[in-house]
Motif scaffolding. Structure first.
Motif, short mmCIF file in Angstrom:
data_model
loop_
_atom_site.label_atom_id
_atom_site.label_comp_id
_atom_site.label_asym_id
_atom_site.label_seq_id
_atom_site.Cartn_x
_atom_site.Cartn_y
_atom_site.Cartn_z
N TYR A 39 0.82 -1.23 0.00
CA TYR A 39 0.00 0.00 0.00
C TYR A 39 0.84 1.26 0.00
O TYR A 39 0.38 2.33 0.38
N TYR A 41 -0.18 5.18 -1.46
CA TYR A 41 -1.66 5.14 -1.43
C TYR A 41 -2.20 4.26 -2.54
O TYR A 41 -3.14 4.59 -3.27
N ASP A 55 -4.24 1.39 -4.35
CA ASP A 55 -5.60 0.89 -4.12
C ASP A 55 -5.88 -0.15 -5.19
O ASP A 55 -5.67 0.08 -6.38
N TRP A 56 -6.32 -1.31 -4.67
CA TRP A 56 -6.61 -2.40 -5.60
C TRP A 56 -7.79 -2.09 -6.53
O TRP A 56 -7.89 -2.66 -7.61
N ARG A 57 -8.63 -1.20 -6.16
CA ARG A 57 -9.81 -0.88 -6.98
C ARG A 57 -9.52 0.17 -8.04
O ARG A 57 -10.28 0.35 -8.97
N CYS A 78 -6.18 1.19 -10.02
CA CYS A 78 -4.75 1.09 -10.28
C CYS A 78 -4.52 1.00 -11.78
O CYS A 78 -5.43 0.68 -12.55
N VAL A 94 -8.76 -7.78 1.34
CA VAL A 94 -9.17 -6.79 0.33
C VAL A 94 -10.64 -7.02 0.01
O VAL A 94 -11.06 -8.15 -0.28
#
Length: 894
Positions: free
Chosen positions: A780, A783, A785-787, A789, A843
């Protein structure tokens, strides 16, 4: 002259042989008409008419005279018949020589005898007259020179009347050519002569009985004639006159020679007194002779003289002899006291003791001097043993400069048992070995060891003679043959009664030896036994096993030496019991000191790792234990008659526990090394092993080791212990007949595995936690973010960093021990995969690019560490992938 009768004819004679002067009876015919008609009688040519007595015309009695011929006829001549003839003959025997002291029934011609000394006839018989030929065989003078015979027989003589008569000389001189049969005849002749002498006067009377009767008849006839003549005269009988004349002549002679006879009697009495003094000078001079011989030490001479005087004058009734014999007894009693005093003196040699005992037995000393000597010797040996202890105690408490006994207790132990480990470590590091204060004292023997050696030497020097004295007392060799015969029964009774007393003496000596040794080496046992007089060493520390083994060997040699004297084994059992206790103590002490040395091995760790990932510590440990067991080899070995050290269960349990303590002590040492703070690591002695590659890169440049590196080295050593060292030590224990090997191995292996697991967990915690902890911040970072990227262009830096850290762990482990790599990396990968799976499951949602990025990173990590995956790590990776959305397009999957 006309003959009116026939000539005499002799037809018989009895006896028909004999010596001169033998009375014979002649029988025949026409031997005469009366005594006056007999005018001639010859036997063997000798005229016997003077002794002839005509009995009848057919019988004549006469005596045979000396004749030249040995055999001849008997010729009778008468007036009426003339010279006659004879049909028989008479054999004349040679008469035996008759000495002046020999009895004879006939008159002996003293004017013609044979002297053997001068080999010629003499007219006066000597006092020592003896037969000329005692053997009765022909004398043949040999041709041996007189000088040669005197040289061959010095101080001897061929005269059988001499005190120094030599039979061999006599035979060589007189019968050198005699045959063996002739010598046998000579022996028979000697026996016959001896038998004749032994028959005595009775045989003499029997042989001359007829002569006695003739003499009696002649005297009776003379007496009758004299009596007949005396009755016709007034003056009295002829015999009475003769008696009166003889009495007057005797009185006149006494008057004339009274003064002369008086002087003669006085001279005779003086001569007799001188003869007595000369004859018995032995007794009169004996008291002074005894004193002189005692001063010179010639006790044998004194005893011989005393025995001679006792046999001659012991029962005398003569007052003078009694007085001098009492003086002799007084001096002999003083000699008995002197010999008894010398016998009981100590020290004394066995030879002198036997000599004094023999003298006292010859002197018939009261009591039993031999037993008194045995008792005194027993007390002397005990006194020497206690004196030995007191002398060693004085040396121990003496000034420091005299005996070198000022060392403290620890210094004595260090001096007695040098540390082989310290020497080997110093030499291996290449440093020069400088002996310190302890090493300077290594050649010094501890006082207690020196005391035991001195004590056993004392026993071996005194007890053999003591035992030999008893054996001589039993078999009687202490006494002379005379004393042995006189006191055999009484001595045998004494031996039977005192046999148990002597056994008690030997047991007392053995017990004293055992108590003194126990007091010096086993102070606790001595104190428990109440042996204050045998102890006194309580302030000293216990001796190390090496010195105890030396003492055990000394006692074994002592036992063998005493057993060689054929002392019964039951009397020596005390020494066997002492040796067994010392063997047990030696094993325990050696194992205890070994455990202490093992604990100090941590100080010897140099952290130099070889190609197998090992330091020298495991080898040092195994060598230390092996040296300890080798030092016990002689102690554990059972000599003939000895029991096993491990026969008691208590000893087995104690030795087993000490063996376990040795193993656990080394594990404790490893644990201390693994947990030692960095600041406490002694790096002054570190060196590089030039035969191995650069193990730690720049680590050797500053000679520093991290705690992780020490953990790895210790873990590597633990693996080697499990695979080799502990198994080898167990095998050595079994070779030395240790009991409870399975228990030792089981407990030691359990402790080793426990330590290994704890150290391994510590290392994994040190290495895996930083890697696992860096995953979440790295994912991480910025900042992320898996949503939301960007499309993936490759793995991100956090994964690269994790892989680099795993590679660093791999490199670190590999440099120490490649055998630890699979074990360590598999655990690190498990921790990383587990953390990654947890993060993925946390996640909430993934974008298409996010899912693609996550799958790329997870697969990359999984494929990179595929060689170290386990079921747990595979499951974790699988769970992480399952938490991601499935890829729909083929391009994404590609």
């Amino acid at each position: 002259m006309s003959r009116s009768r026939q000539p005499p004819l002799v037809t018989g004679i009895s006896p028909n042989e004999g010596i001169p002067w033998t009375k014979v009876t002649i029988r025949g015919e026409n031997l005469g008409t009366g005594p006056a008609d007999l005018i001639g009688l010859t036997i063997c040519g000798h005229n016997c008419l003077l002794t002839a007595e005509w009995m009848s015309a057919s019988k004549i009695v006469c005596r045979v005279g000396q004749a030249k011929n040995d055999k001849g006829d008997i010729i009778v001549t008468t007036k009426s018949g003339g010279r006659g003839t004879s049909t028989v003959s008479f054999k004349l025997l040679r008469p035996e020589k008759i000495g002046i002291l020999d009895q004879s029934a006939v008159w002996v011609d003293e004017m013609n005898y044979y002297d053997m000394r001068t080999d010629r006839n003499k007219g006066i018989p000597p006092l020592s007259l003896r037969p000329a030929n005692p053997l009765g065989i022909e004398i043949e003078k040999g041709k041996f020179p007189q000088k040669d015979l005197e040289t061959l027989f010095p101080g001897m003589s061929a005269d059988f009347t001499s005190e120094n008569f030599s039979a061999a000389w006599y035979l060589i001189e007189n019968h050198s050519s005699a045959s063996f049969e002739q010598l046998k005849m000579a022996i028979t002749h000697l026996k016959r002569q001896a038998n004749k002498k032994s028959e005595g006067s009775l045989a003499y009377v029997k042989g001359g009985l007829s002569t006695f009767f003739e003499a009696q008849d002649a005297l009776s006839a003379i007496h009758q004639k004299l009596e007949a003549d005396g009755t016709e005269k007034v003056e009295g009988s002829m015999t009475q006159k003769l008696e009166n004349v003889l009495n007057r002549a005797s009185n006149t002679a006494d008057t004339l020679f009274q003064e002369v006879l008086g002087r003669k009697d006085k001279a005779d009495s003086t001569r007799n007194a001188l003869n007595v003094l000369q004859r018995f000078k032995f007794l009169f001079n004996l008291p002074l002779s005894i004193e002189r011989n005692i001063q010179k030490g010639d006790y044998d001479v004194v005893i011989n003289d005393y025995e001679k005087a006792k046999s001659l004058f012991g029962k005398t009734e003569v007052q003078v002899f009694k007085k001098y014999y009492a003086e002799v007894e007084t001096r002999i009693e003083a000699l008995r006291e002197l010999l008894l005093e010398k016998l009981l003196e100590t020290p004394s040699t066995l030879h002198d003791q036997k000599r004094y005992i023999r003298h006292l037995s010859d002197l018939h000393a009261p009591g039993d001097p031999a037993w008194q000597c045995i008792g005194a010797q027993h007390r002397w040996i005990l006194q020497l043993m206690h004196g030995c202890r007191e002398g060693c105690m004085r040396d121990l408490k003496g000034p420091p400069g005299l005996h070198g006994t000022s060392l403290d207790l620890d210094a004595e132990l260090r001096a007695s048992a040098p540390s082989h480990l310290g020497q080997m470590a110093s030499l291996k590091r290449g440093s020069s070995f400088q002996p310190g204060r302890d090493d300077a004292w290594r050649c010094k023997t501890p006082h207690r060891v020196a005391f035991v050696e001195k004590l056993t030497k004392l026993v071996l020097s005194q007890l053999p003679n003591f035992w030999k004295l008893w054996i001589s007392y039993v078999n009687g060799s202490l006494f002379s043959e005379t004393a042995e015969k006189s006191g055999h029964s009484e001595r045998s009774k004494n031996v039977r009664q005192r046999q148990n007393e002597f056994k008690r003496m030997i047991q007392e000596v053995m017990q004293c030896l055992a108590k003194l040794v126990r007091g010096a080496l086993l102070p606790l046992g001595a104190a428990e036994g109440g042996g204050r007089q045998h102890g006194g060493w309580e302030g000293k520390a216990e001796l190390p096993g090496q010195w105890l083994a030396h003492i055990i060997q000394t006692l074994r040699l002592t036992y063998d030496s005493l057993a060689a004297l054929e002392i019964p084994s039951d009397l020596l059992q005390t020494i066997q019991d002492l040796v067994l206790d010392l063997r047990v103590r030696c094993v325990v002490a050696t194992l205890q000191h070994t455990a202490e040395d093992i604990k100090r091995l941590a100080e010897k760790e140099d952290w130099v790792v070889d190609s197998e990932g090992l330091t020298s510590l495991p080898c040092r440990f195994e060598r230390c234990v092996l040296l300890s067991l080798q030092s016990l080899r002689g102690v554990l070995e059972c000599k003939p008659g000895e029991a096993s050290v491990f026969q008691h269960p208590k000893t087995q349990e104690e030795v087993c526990q000490l063996s376990i303590n040795i193993m656990q002590g080394f594990l404790y040492c490893l644990e201390q090394l693994s947990t030692k703070p960095d600041a406490d690591v002694d790096t002054a002695h570190l060196s590089v092993d030039v035969s191995s590659p650069d193990l730690f890169g720049s680590v050797h440049e500053d000679f520093g080791l991290t705690s992780e590196q020490r953990l790895l080295i210790v873990l590597s050593n633990c693996c080697y212990l499990e695979r080799h060292t502990f198994l080898n030590i167990a095998e050595h224990f079994e070779k030395h007949n240790f009991q409870g090997i399975e228990r030792i191995t089981q407990v030691s292996m359990a402790s080793l595995k426990d330590l290994d697991q704890r150290l391994f967990e510590s290392y994994i915690e040190l290495k895996a936690d930083p890697i696992v902890g860096s995953l979440e911040p790295g994912i991480y970072a910025g900042y992320f973010d898996w949503r939301d990227c960007l499309p993936p262009t490759g793995v991100r830096n956090y994964l690269k960093e994790a892989l680099v850290n795993i590679i660093a762990v791999h490199a670190e482990v590999f440099t120490v021990s490649r055998d630890l790599v699979p074990r360590v990396l598999s655990r690190v990968v498990e921790a990383v995969s587990e953390e990654l799976s947890r993060l993925m499951q946390c996640v909430s949602s993934f974008s298409r690019n996010g899912a693609l990025q996550a799958r790329l990173e997870i697969c990359t990590l999984r494929d990179t560490v595929a060689a170290h995956l386990t079921l747990e790590s595979r499951s974790s990776f699988k769970q992480a992938l399952e938490a991601l959305p499935q890829l729909s397009s083929g391009a994404d999957r590609k």
